[in-house]
Design a protein around this motif. Structure first.
Motif, short mmCIF file in Angstrom:
data_model
loop_
_atom_site.label_atom_id
_atom_site.label_comp_id
_atom_site.label_asym_id
_atom_site.label_seq_id
_atom_site.Cartn_x
_atom_site.Cartn_y
_atom_site.Cartn_z
N GLU A 117 28.29 -2.50 -25.77
CA GLU A 117 27.69 -1.70 -24.69
C GLU A 117 26.42 -1.02 -25.18
O GLU A 117 26.41 -0.39 -26.23
CB GLU A 117 28.70 -0.66 -24.20
N SER A 118 25.37 -1.11 -24.42
CA SER A 118 24.11 -0.48 -24.78
C SER A 118 24.07 0.94 -24.22
O SER A 118 24.52 1.20 -23.11
CB SER A 118 22.94 -1.30 -24.20
N ILE A 119 23.52 1.86 -25.00
CA ILE A 119 23.40 3.27 -24.61
C ILE A 119 21.91 3.56 -24.43
O ILE A 119 21.10 3.23 -25.28
CB ILE A 119 24.01 4.19 -25.69
N THR A 120 21.58 4.18 -23.30
CA THR A 120 20.18 4.49 -22.99
C THR A 120 20.01 5.97 -22.75
O THR A 120 20.75 6.58 -21.98
CB THR A 120 19.71 3.70 -21.76
N LEU A 121 19.00 6.55 -23.41
CA LEU A 121 18.62 7.95 -23.22
C LEU A 121 17.22 8.00 -22.63
O LEU A 121 16.34 7.23 -23.04
CB LEU A 121 18.62 8.69 -24.55
N LYS A 122 17.02 8.92 -21.67
CA LYS A 122 15.72 9.06 -21.02
C LYS A 122 15.20 10.46 -21.21
O LYS A 122 15.94 11.44 -21.09
CB LYS A 122 15.83 8.74 -19.54
N GLU A 123 13.91 10.56 -21.47
CA GLU A 123 13.26 11.85 -21.65
C GLU A 123 13.15 12.58 -20.31
O GLU A 123 12.93 11.96 -19.27
CB GLU A 123 11.85 11.63 -22.22
N LEU A 124 13.35 13.88 -20.36
CA LEU A 124 13.20 14.69 -19.14
C LEU A 124 11.74 14.84 -18.78
O LEU A 124 10.87 14.78 -19.56
CB LEU A 124 13.82 16.07 -19.33
#
Length: 124
Positions: A117-124
């Motif tokens: 499973e890939s984990i993605t984080l996005k900048e605010l």
């Protein structure tokens, strides 16, 4: 890539990241469009918003649970190596919706951990 930085709230998790799956991207954040008298719309780029995506190396349940718990405490301060800028960046980030659901199911819902499973984080 020999080494890279990935810290969440000053805890180094770079050893848990599968290096071949590590990806970063940048997307522009635009300001308001202004139309000049000649009818042409002009929009300025205010800043670039980063995103980082990765998979995890095999790890113990305790380490994986600690990592998931840290990421679910949104927003989190993430220091990561941005491949487009070729430098380390420290920003406030949140999990994207799919990653947040996956991590919360694994941590609280009793679902089994999936290393693919890939984990993605996005900048605010």
């Amino acid at each position: 890539m020999v080494s890279f930085t990935f810290k969440v709230n000053n805890v180094d998790y770079s050893g848990m990241i599968e290096r071949d799956s590590y990806e970063t991207s940048l997307s522009p954040v635009y300001g308001e469009t202004i139309t000049t008298m000649d009818g042409i719309g002009h929009t300025a780029v205010l800043r670039l918003r980063g995103e980082v995506s990765f998979k995890l190396n095999p790890s113990t349940d305790a380490n994986t649970a600690a990592f998931a718990a840290d990421l679910l405490n949104a927003p989190v301060e993430v220091k990561y190596h941005c491949l487009q800028r070729n430098q380390d960046v420290t920003v406030q980030m949140v999990l994207d919706g799919v990653s947040a659901q996956f991590l919360s199911r694994c941590l609280y819902g009793g679902a089994s951990w999936n290393q693919l499973e890939s984990i993605t984080l996005k900048e605010l």
